[in-house]
Design an enzyme around this catalytic site. Sequence first.
Site: not given
Ligand code: COA
Length: 207
Positions: A134, A143
């Site tokens: 709510h 998104h």
């Molecule tokens: C948060 C996010 C945007 C970061 O992406 P990024 O900048 O490319 O990050 P990286 O993959 O390079 O990871 C960087 C660090 O963050 C950590 N990390 C990334 N995503 C994380 C998450 N969701 N939770 C915890 N840690 C996360 C990685 O493990 C990495 O840690 P390290 O340096 O110790 O190895 C991405 O991981 C994410 O969660 N995206 C959401 C995806 C989603 O919801 N998709 C659905 C589409 S409909």
Amino acid sequence: MRKNSVYIFGASGHGKVVAGALISAGYTVCGFFDDDVVLHGRKFFGEPVLGGQEDFAVLEAPVAVMGIGNGRIRRMIMERFSLVQWLSVIHRTAWVDPAVTVGGGTVIFAGAVVQPDSRIGKHCIINTGATVDHDCVVGDYAHICPGVNLAGNVTVGAGAWVGIGSQVIQGVTIGAHAVVGAGATVTRDVPEGVTVVGTPAKPNRTE
Ligand SMILES: CC(C)(COP(=O)(O)OP(=O)(O)OC[C@H]1O[C@@H](n2cnc3c(N)ncnc32)[C@H](O)[C@@H]1OP(=O)(O)O)[C@@H](O)C(=O)NCCC(=O)NCCS
């Protein structure tokens, strides 16, 4: 063109889910557009891919839904074609309370729930199985990914990306263009443009 016929821009995985939502709501998909020339002239999800942006531009008063999930590309195309009637679509199995406002161009997918007095902006995605409780406010182009739970009175700024399976407690504000990582638990406000991850959610170390 068939009755209730709609074009989808984006012959992608997201485009398929949009097509499913449209069909469930009684529309007919009459074709896709996509800038990937390899797809042109082929069929996608049973319908023809009719061309890219330049072909879309010559259609007369098309009714369309955006089938691209990437926020930046999605916004760029929707702004370029601001005169197109971008339809808002609610999947037949989503529950959107009558006391909710939904802006043009927003899509609400299967199993999503939006509770009373929430306001969903223009061109948003409320993805599969997400819940918006709510009195939430979701800004334009935000998104809300699959399986997200927003508690009551949450504000999500324009263009924010709330990652799959994340949880947001009541009253929190997520700033414009902020990113909430997959599976995060957001317990405090997130500043504009900042990426947070984890439980409780904190700015990503790579920020
Ligand atoms: C948060 C996010 C945007 C970061 O992406 P990024 O900048 O490319 O990050 P990286 O993959 O390079 O990871 C960087 C660090 O963050 C950590 N990390 C990334 N995503 C994380 C998450 N969701 N939770 C915890 N840690 C996360 C990685 O493990 C990495 O840690 P390290 O340096 O110790 O190895 C991405 O991981 C994410 O969660 N995206 C959401 C995806 C989603 O919801 N998709 C659905 C589409 S409909």
